[in-house]
Design an enzyme around this catalytic site. Sequence first.
Site, PDB file in Angstrom:
ATOM      1  N   HIS A 132       0.842  -1.205   0.000  1.00  0.00           N
ATOM      2  CA  HIS A 132       0.000   0.000   0.000  1.00  0.00           C
ATOM      3  C   HIS A 132       0.875   1.252   0.000  1.00  0.00           C
ATOM      4  CE1 HIS A 132      -3.509   2.504   1.267  1.00  0.00           C
ATOM      5  NE2 HIS A 132      -2.583   3.173   1.929  1.00  0.00           N
ATOM      6  N   GLU A 133       1.914   1.261   0.833  1.00  0.00           N
ATOM      7  CA  GLU A 133       2.786   2.436   0.902  1.00  0.00           C
ATOM      8  C   GLU A 133       3.629   2.579  -0.368  1.00  0.00           C
ATOM      9  OE1 GLU A 133       2.251   4.570   3.072  1.00  0.00           O
ATOM     10  OE2 GLU A 133       1.008   3.336   4.385  1.00  0.00           O
ATOM     11  N   HIS A 136       1.633   4.301  -2.975  1.00  0.00           N
ATOM     12  CA  HIS A 136       1.590   5.765  -2.848  1.00  0.00           C
ATOM     13  C   HIS A 136       2.772   6.409  -3.570  1.00  0.00           C
ATOM     14  CE1 HIS A 136      -1.841   6.486  -0.296  1.00  0.00           C
ATOM     15  NE2 HIS A 136      -1.384   5.756   0.710  1.00  0.00           N
ATOM     16  N   GLU A 195      -6.092   6.832  -1.133  1.00  0.00           N
ATOM     17  CA  GLU A 195      -6.073   5.637  -0.281  1.00  0.00           C
ATOM     18  C   GLU A 195      -6.638   4.423  -1.014  1.00  0.00           C
ATOM     19  OE1 GLU A 195      -4.738   5.082   2.832  1.00  0.00           O
ATOM     20  OE2 GLU A 195      -3.804   6.981   2.307  1.00  0.00           O
TER      21      GLU A 195
END
Length: 269
Positions: A132-133, A136, A195
Amino acid sequence: MLQAMPPAPLRLVTAALLTLAVAAGCATAPETGRSQLILMDPAQEAQMGLKAFSQLKEQKPYITSGKNADMVRRVGRRIAKEAPVEYADWEFVLFEDDTPNAFALPGGKVGVNTGILEITKNEAGLATVLAHEVAHVVARHGAERASQTMGLQVLGAIADAALAQNAPGARQGVMQAYGLGAQVGVLLPYSRVHELEADELGLLYMARAGYNPQEAIAFWQRFQAYNREQGGGKPPEFLSTHPLDDRRIAELRALLPRAQAEYARASKA
């Protein structure tokens, strides 16, 4: 039906907003194809991320050895191989912090708090967080958010100048409404978009790295349970920077078939 022409200052602000919306097509997010407004050079963005991360490591204690620090680096590098980023110097650091959180900065700098390991439970759970990071960073969400803020500041200045001849009370009221509208109508929704987009990309990256994407559902269910244990009080979604847990779990379930196909291909490689 005929409609009255809005006042000139309002027309000017509206035109400026439309200009910003058109300009948002200057970049495209990977995988999803979403149009983005990014006004920052990738090399400059990476340099800013490196500087901020270096300062953070000077201010906050972090762990350099041991099984957990090794696991964070191992899983992070495995995922980063599936997500090439221009100017990225990937670094995955475990910070001593009981807050269950993780974060990413441009240039491939990713921090994980020790507190989140109680929720990740295993490598696949950690892969969910790190993917997930990483997503980003890949999607340049930091640069996009900075560009949106810059654009809104410019529009605010235009609106304020256009209202300079109005009565002070009316001018102040319009500017307060503009500030609230920008926050609720632009910045917060884009945060939720970021997100959910990071969830989607992260699911694909972890699957391509050989981690079962089904574990992402299990992680977010554990995170949801943790939030409930902590009191669970959250603002309405339209006033929140993050999507509600139920929504993100539902969206991940809908994305599972594609991710499972990626995982099957990775398992055969």
